[in-house]
Design an enzyme around this catalytic site. Sequence first.
Site, PDB file in Angstrom:
ATOM      1  N   ASN A   9       0.871  -1.178   0.000  1.00  0.00           N
ATOM      2  CA  ASN A   9       0.000   0.000   0.000  1.00  0.00           C
ATOM      3  C   ASN A   9       0.905   1.224   0.000  1.00  0.00           C
ATOM      4  O   ASN A   9       1.488   1.565   1.028  1.00  0.00           O
ATOM      5  CB  ASN A   9      -0.889  -0.026   1.253  1.00  0.00           C
ATOM      6  CG  ASN A   9      -1.689   1.250   1.411  1.00  0.00           C
ATOM      7  OD1 ASN A   9      -1.804   2.045   0.478  1.00  0.00           O
ATOM      8  ND2 ASN A   9      -2.253   1.451   2.591  1.00  0.00           N
ATOM      9  N   TRP A  10       1.004   1.862  -1.160  1.00  0.00           N
ATOM     10  CA  TRP A  10       1.958   2.974  -1.282  1.00  0.00           C
ATOM     11  C   TRP A  10       1.407   4.279  -0.695  1.00  0.00           C
ATOM     12  O   TRP A  10       2.117   5.274  -0.639  1.00  0.00           O
ATOM     13  CB  TRP A  10       2.318   3.199  -2.741  1.00  0.00           C
ATOM     14  CG  TRP A  10       3.052   2.051  -3.382  1.00  0.00           C
ATOM     15  CD1 TRP A  10       3.363   0.839  -2.823  1.00  0.00           C
ATOM     16  CD2 TRP A  10       3.572   2.020  -4.714  1.00  0.00           C
ATOM     17  NE1 TRP A  10       4.042   0.063  -3.731  1.00  0.00           N
ATOM     18  CE2 TRP A  10       4.180   0.754  -4.902  1.00  0.00           C
ATOM     19  CE3 TRP A  10       3.579   2.930  -5.771  1.00  0.00           C
ATOM     20  CZ2 TRP A  10       4.786   0.388  -6.104  1.00  0.00           C
ATOM     21  CZ3 TRP A  10       4.172   2.572  -6.968  1.00  0.00           C
ATOM     22  CH2 TRP A  10       4.781   1.309  -7.133  1.00  0.00           C
ATOM     23  N   LYS A  11       0.140   4.286  -0.342  1.00  0.00           N
ATOM     24  CA  LYS A  11      -0.481   5.500   0.208  1.00  0.00           C
ATOM     25  C   LYS A  11      -0.211   6.683  -0.729  1.00  0.00           C
ATOM     26  O   LYS A  11      -0.219   6.502  -1.938  1.00  0.00           O
ATOM     27  CB  LYS A  11       0.034   5.759   1.625  1.00  0.00           C
ATOM     28  CG  LYS A  11      -0.047   4.494   2.488  1.00  0.00           C
ATOM     29  CD  LYS A  11       0.203   4.744   3.940  1.00  0.00           C
ATOM     30  CE  LYS A  11       0.245   3.408   4.666  1.00  0.00           C
ATOM     31  NZ  LYS A  11       0.174   3.545   6.104  1.00  0.00           N
ATOM     32  N   HIS A  94      -9.373   0.935   4.887  1.00  0.00           N
ATOM     33  CA  HIS A  94      -8.095   1.162   5.579  1.00  0.00           C
ATOM     34  C   HIS A  94      -8.309   2.129   6.743  1.00  0.00           C
ATOM     35  O   HIS A  94      -9.124   3.046   6.664  1.00  0.00           O
ATOM     36  CB  HIS A  94      -7.075   1.737   4.594  1.00  0.00           C
ATOM     37  CG  HIS A  94      -5.687   1.744   5.134  1.00  0.00           C
ATOM     38  ND1 HIS A  94      -5.232   2.740   5.958  1.00  0.00           N
ATOM     39  CD2 HIS A  94      -4.672   0.863   4.997  1.00  0.00           C
ATOM     40  CE1 HIS A  94      -3.980   2.481   6.296  1.00  0.00           C
ATOM     41  NE2 HIS A  94      -3.620   1.346   5.726  1.00  0.00           N
ATOM     42  N   GLU A  96      -6.662   4.578   7.734  1.00  0.00           N
ATOM     43  CA  GLU A  96      -6.467   6.005   7.420  1.00  0.00           C
ATOM     44  C   GLU A  96      -7.718   6.577   6.754  1.00  0.00           C
ATOM     45  O   GLU A  96      -8.047   7.755   6.936  1.00  0.00           O
ATOM     46  CB  GLU A  96      -5.217   6.176   6.543  1.00  0.00           C
ATOM     47  CG  GLU A  96      -3.955   5.986   7.378  1.00  0.00           C
ATOM     48  CD  GLU A  96      -2.751   5.489   6.615  1.00  0.00           C
ATOM     49  OE1 GLU A  96      -2.735   5.545   5.378  1.00  0.00           O
ATOM     50  OE2 GLU A  96      -1.805   5.004   7.287  1.00  0.00           O
ATOM     51  N   GLU A 162      -5.193  -5.222  10.588  1.00  0.00           N
ATOM     52  CA  GLU A 162      -4.222  -4.143  10.762  1.00  0.00           C
ATOM     53  C   GLU A 162      -4.514  -3.414  12.070  1.00  0.00           C
ATOM     54  O   GLU A 162      -5.319  -2.469  12.095  1.00  0.00           O
ATOM     55  CB  GLU A 162      -4.325  -3.161   9.594  1.00  0.00           C
ATOM     56  CG  GLU A 162      -4.062  -3.789   8.246  1.00  0.00           C
ATOM     57  CD  GLU A 162      -3.485  -2.764   7.276  1.00  0.00           C
ATOM     58  OE1 GLU A 162      -2.369  -2.990   6.806  1.00  0.00           O
ATOM     59  OE2 GLU A 162      -4.121  -1.738   7.030  1.00  0.00           O
ATOM     60  N   GLY A 168       2.351   2.246  10.633  1.00  0.00           N
ATOM     61  CA  GLY A 168       3.255   3.379  10.453  1.00  0.00           C
ATOM     62  C   GLY A 168       3.915   3.840  11.739  1.00  0.00           C
ATOM     63  O   GLY A 168       4.504   4.922  11.790  1.00  0.00           O
ATOM     64  N   SER A 208       3.501  -2.185  10.331  1.00  0.00           N
ATOM     65  CA  SER A 208       4.966  -2.141  10.501  1.00  0.00           C
ATOM     66  C   SER A 208       5.629  -3.486  10.195  1.00  0.00           C
ATOM     67  O   SER A 208       6.641  -3.828  10.813  1.00  0.00           O
ATOM     68  CB  SER A 208       5.335  -1.634  11.901  1.00  0.00           C
ATOM     69  OG  SER A 208       4.846  -0.309  12.080  1.00  0.00           O
ATOM     70  N   GLY A 229       2.831  -1.150   4.278  1.00  0.00           N
ATOM     71  CA  GLY A 229       2.885   0.268   3.942  1.00  0.00           C
ATOM     72  C   GLY A 229       4.321   0.696   3.720  1.00  0.00           C
ATOM     73  O   GLY A 229       4.892   0.513   2.651  1.00  0.00           O
ATOM     74  N   GLY A 230       4.933   1.253   4.763  1.00  0.00           N
ATOM     75  CA  GLY A 230       6.267   1.849   4.652  1.00  0.00           C
ATOM     76  C   GLY A 230       7.296   0.965   3.960  1.00  0.00           C
ATOM     77  O   GLY A 230       8.010   1.420   3.058  1.00  0.00           O
TER      78      GLY A 230
HETATM   79  C1  PEP Z   1      -0.733   0.015   5.933  1.00  0.00           C
HETATM   80  O1  PEP Z   1      -0.807   1.189   5.676  1.00  0.00           O
HETATM   81  O2  PEP Z   1      -1.602  -0.776   5.513  1.00  0.00           O
HETATM   82  C2  PEP Z   1       0.394  -0.430   6.740  1.00  0.00           C
HETATM   83  C3  PEP Z   1       0.384  -1.645   7.230  1.00  0.00           C
HETATM   84  O3  PEP Z   1       1.413   0.477   6.946  1.00  0.00           O
HETATM   85  P1  PEP Z   1       2.835   0.193   7.644  1.00  0.00           P
HETATM   86  O4  PEP Z   1       3.365  -1.086   7.051  1.00  0.00           O
HETATM   87  O5  PEP Z   1       3.661   1.373   7.274  1.00  0.00           O
HETATM   88  O6  PEP Z   1       2.591   0.073   9.094  1.00  0.00           O
END
Ligand code: PEP
Length: 254
Positions: A9-11, A94, A96, A162, A168, A208, A229-230
Site C-alpha cells: 500500500n503505497w499511500k 483502511h 487512514e 491491521e 506506520g 509495521s 505500507g512503509g
Molecule cells: C498500511 O498502511 O496498511 C500499513 C500496514 O502500513 P505500515 O506497514 O507502514 O505500518
Amino acid sequence: MRRPLIAGNWKMHKTVAEASAYLEDLIAEDLPTSVDVVCCPTFVSLPAAAMVVTGSQIGLGAQNVHWDTSGAFTAELAAPMLTEIGVQWVIVGHSERRTFFGETDETALDRARAGQAAGLEVIYCVGETLAERDAGETFAVLERQTATLGALDPGHLVLAYEPVWAIGTGRTATPAQAQEAHAFLRVRMASIFDGAAADGMRILYGGSLKPSNADELLPLADVDGGLIGGASLDVGSFSAIIRAAADCAAGDES
Ligand code: PEP
C-alpha cells in the site's frame, strides 16, 4: 493450503515516474512465483503502472473505490474505471480512510460490494485502536467491523488485520497477538460464510511489517501474507518480505 499474498500500500507516495521505475526494478528482482504480489500506487499512477506490470506476476491494486458506478461524487473513482485500465485489486476500509476521511463500516462494505461487482478482488481492512485493545475490546471491534461481510463474495475477499496502533508506528503486534486475532477472524469468517470459505480465505497481517520481523509473523498458522505500507516503498525491503513469504510456503510444503 492458502497461497501467500504480499500487497504493498503505497499511500500518497511516489510520482508517476517513480512508480514506473519502482515497478520495473521490482520485476527485475526475479521474484519467487509461489507468492501473489500486488502493488497499490496512487490513482494517478495506475495507468502507467498497468503498462509496466502487464505480462508480469505483479498485480495492480487501487487504494479506494466508490460504491456507485458514476455520478456526482467529486474526487471519487468508480470500479469500472479501475478495471478498464487493468486494475485487479482494491483496498477497502483502511484505517487512514476510517480516521481521516469518515469511512464507516457501512461505506466500506458498499465500496467492497461495488468493487466485487466490477470484478475486483477486495482487500478489506479491519483492526482495533490502542485504546480499544487496552480496554479489552479487540474481539468486539473485529466482530463489529466484520458484521456485514456476509454481503460479499468470500471467494474474492481477502481480510487484512491491521491493528491501528501498529500502522506506520514501528510497533508491531507480537506473533501471539497477531495469531490470536487472525484465528479469531477465521472462526468469524466460518460463522459468517462457512468452514470451506474461511479455510480458503487469506488473512493478511498489516502494521509495521518489514524484513526484520517478517520471519516471525508470516509463518503463523493463520497469517497468509501481509499488507505492507512503509516497507513496500523500497524495492529491496518489499522483495525481502516476498522472499520471506515464499520461504514460509516452501516450509509448509516440506
Ligand atoms: C498500511 O498502511 O496498511 C500499513 C500496514 O502500513 P505500515 O506497514 O507502514 O505500518
